[in-house]
Design a protein around this motif. Structure first.
Motif, short mmCIF file in Angstrom:
data_model
loop_
_atom_site.label_atom_id
_atom_site.label_comp_id
_atom_site.label_asym_id
_atom_site.label_seq_id
_atom_site.Cartn_x
_atom_site.Cartn_y
_atom_site.Cartn_z
N PRO A 99 -25.30 8.80 -30.17
CA PRO A 99 -24.51 7.59 -30.37
C PRO A 99 -24.79 7.03 -31.76
CG PRO A 99 -25.60 7.56 -28.23
CD PRO A 99 -26.15 8.74 -28.99
N THR A 100 -23.75 6.64 -32.44
CA THR A 100 -23.87 6.21 -33.84
C THR A 100 -23.15 4.89 -34.05
OG1 THR A 100 -23.90 8.53 -34.50
CG2 THR A 100 -23.43 6.93 -36.22
N LEU A 101 -23.78 4.03 -34.81
CA LEU A 101 -23.19 2.75 -35.20
C LEU A 101 -23.08 2.73 -36.72
CD1 LEU A 101 -22.22 -0.15 -34.61
CD2 LEU A 101 -24.64 -0.85 -34.71
N LEU A 102 -21.87 2.55 -37.22
CA LEU A 102 -21.62 2.46 -38.66
C LEU A 102 -21.42 0.98 -39.00
CD1 LEU A 102 -19.00 5.34 -38.92
CD2 LEU A 102 -21.43 5.46 -39.53
N VAL A 103 -22.27 0.46 -39.87
CA VAL A 103 -22.18 -0.93 -40.31
C VAL A 103 -21.87 -0.91 -41.79
CG1 VAL A 103 -23.44 -3.11 -40.55
CG2 VAL A 103 -23.85 -1.64 -38.56
N TRP A 104 -20.80 -1.60 -42.20
CA TRP A 104 -20.35 -1.48 -43.58
C TRP A 104 -19.94 -2.82 -44.18
CZ3 TRP A 104 -21.40 3.34 -44.92
CH2 TRP A 104 -21.15 3.71 -46.22
N GLY A 105 -20.42 -3.08 -45.37
CA GLY A 105 -19.97 -4.22 -46.16
C GLY A 105 -18.71 -3.81 -46.91
N MET A 106 -17.60 -4.39 -46.56
CA MET A 106 -16.32 -3.95 -47.11
C MET A 106 -16.11 -4.39 -48.56
SD MET A 106 -15.54 -2.13 -44.62
CE MET A 106 -13.86 -1.59 -44.92
N GLN A 107 -17.00 -5.22 -49.10
CA GLN A 107 -16.93 -5.61 -50.50
C GLN A 107 -17.98 -4.87 -51.35
OE1 GLN A 107 -14.45 -7.58 -51.64
NE2 GLN A 107 -13.75 -7.49 -49.52
N ASP A 108 -18.54 -3.80 -50.80
CA ASP A 108 -19.56 -3.02 -51.49
C ASP A 108 -18.94 -2.27 -52.66
OD1 ASP A 108 -21.62 -1.34 -52.31
OD2 ASP A 108 -22.13 -0.69 -50.29
N ARG A 109 -19.41 -2.54 -53.88
CA ARG A 109 -18.91 -1.83 -55.06
C ARG A 109 -19.71 -0.55 -55.31
NH1 ARG A 109 -19.32 -6.59 -59.15
NH2 ARG A 109 -20.95 -7.08 -57.69
N THR A 110 -20.90 -0.45 -54.73
CA THR A 110 -21.72 0.75 -54.91
C THR A 110 -21.20 1.87 -54.02
OG1 THR A 110 -23.63 -0.64 -55.42
CG2 THR A 110 -24.07 1.65 -54.83
N PHE A 111 -21.01 1.56 -52.74
CA PHE A 111 -20.45 2.52 -51.79
C PHE A 111 -19.22 1.87 -51.16
CE2 PHE A 111 -25.08 3.72 -51.50
CZ PHE A 111 -24.95 4.85 -52.26
N ALA A 146 -15.30 10.47 -40.45
CA ALA A 146 -14.91 11.87 -40.26
C ALA A 146 -16.08 12.69 -39.72
CB ALA A 146 -14.39 12.45 -41.57
N LEU A 147 -17.29 12.39 -40.21
CA LEU A 147 -18.48 13.12 -39.78
C LEU A 147 -18.82 12.78 -38.32
CD1 LEU A 147 -20.69 15.03 -40.93
CD2 LEU A 147 -22.01 12.98 -41.44
N TYR A 148 -18.65 11.51 -37.96
CA TYR A 148 -18.96 11.02 -36.61
C TYR A 148 -17.74 10.31 -36.04
CZ TYR A 148 -23.81 11.88 -38.00
OH TYR A 148 -24.97 12.46 -38.44
N PRO A 149 -16.75 11.06 -35.57
CA PRO A 149 -15.49 10.45 -35.12
C PRO A 149 -15.64 9.53 -33.90
CG PRO A 149 -15.49 12.81 -34.69
CD PRO A 149 -16.72 12.51 -35.49
N ASP A 150 -16.70 9.69 -33.14
CA ASP A 150 -16.91 8.84 -31.96
C ASP A 150 -17.80 7.64 -32.26
OD1 ASP A 150 -15.32 10.54 -30.39
OD2 ASP A 150 -17.04 11.84 -29.97
N ALA A 151 -18.17 7.46 -33.50
CA ALA A 151 -19.06 6.35 -33.87
C ALA A 151 -18.41 5.00 -33.62
CB ALA A 151 -19.47 6.46 -35.33
N GLU A 152 -19.25 4.06 -33.24
CA GLU A 152 -18.81 2.67 -33.16
C GLU A 152 -18.96 2.07 -34.55
OE1 GLU A 152 -20.52 0.45 -29.90
OE2 GLU A 152 -20.90 2.33 -28.82
N GLY A 153 -18.24 0.99 -34.81
CA GLY A 153 -18.28 0.43 -36.15
C GLY A 153 -18.36 -1.08 -36.17
N LEU A 154 -18.92 -1.57 -37.25
CA LEU A 154 -18.92 -3.00 -37.56
C LEU A 154 -18.59 -3.10 -39.05
CD1 LEU A 154 -19.42 -5.99 -36.96
CD2 LEU A 154 -21.86 -5.58 -37.45
N GLU A 155 -17.36 -3.51 -39.34
CA GLU A 155 -16.92 -3.69 -40.72
C GLU A 155 -17.00 -5.17 -41.04
OE1 GLU A 155 -13.15 -1.77 -41.31
OE2 GLU A 155 -13.89 0.11 -40.46
N LEU A 156 -17.76 -5.49 -42.06
CA LEU A 156 -18.01 -6.88 -42.44
C LEU A 156 -17.18 -7.20 -43.68
CD1 LEU A 156 -21.80 -6.52 -41.81
CD2 LEU A 156 -20.20 -7.82 -40.39
#
Length: 163
Positions: A103-115, A125-135
């Motif tokens: 089980p995978t959780l992807l947490v992402w800062g949507m204003q990240d200029r580095t990534f 794409a690597l983890y299509p079943d991952a849950e996400g939290l986009e901030l």
């Protein structure tokens, strides 16, 4: 997984604040002498997150020239292009990451200029079943910009996915 990558970046990729650290001499002055890698990281946080206490905590592990050597090595080890010496290692890490089925959780800062969010698409794409939290308002240091939202989402994720 929070605002990081596991791939070889295409030849010619230019990361913010990265190029000067690659130059012999200048990289040493900036990273080791001026601690610029650490000082520049505060632009990766929302201004309200980069409090004096937070800044002190990020500076504390790197009080002098020699303690900053790993920071410079980190900057220089980011694989950009097929000829970079760390490319084979990053490829291997990426291949092994793809074989993990957890089980995978992807947490992402949507204003990240580095990534930027395009990197998040690679993780999806690597983890299509991952849950996400986009901030939407968070930058690179998501843990500083949105600690409560992240903590509550991690607790929820762990409750749904006990070990």
């Amino acid at each position: 997984i929070m605002n990081t990558w596991v791939t070889v970046l295409p030849e010619g990729t230019r990361l913010p604040f990265h190029q000067p650290f690659l130059q012999s001499g200048l990289g040493e002055i900036l990273a080791l002498g001026a601690n610029l890698f650490v000082e520049a990281m505060f632009s990766g946080m929302r201004p309200d997150s980069a409090t004096p206490l937070v800044a002190e905590a990020y500076r504390a592990p790197f009080p002098d020239y020699y303690s900053r050597v790993p920071i410079l090595a980190f900057a220089r080890d980011i694989p950009i292009g097929e000829s970079h010496p760390t490319t084979p290692y990053m490829r291997e890490i990426g291949e092994k990451a793809a074989s993990l089925h957890r089980p995978t959780l992807l947490v992402w800062g949507m204003q990240d200029r580095t990534f930027p969010p395009v990197i998040l698409e690679g993780w999806k794409a690597l983890y299509p079943d991952a849950e996400g939290l986009e901030l939407p308002q968070a930058r690179h240091y998501v843990q500083e910009d949105e600690p409560e939202a992240i903590a509550s989402r991690i607790v929820e994720f762990l409750q749904k996915n006990p070990a």
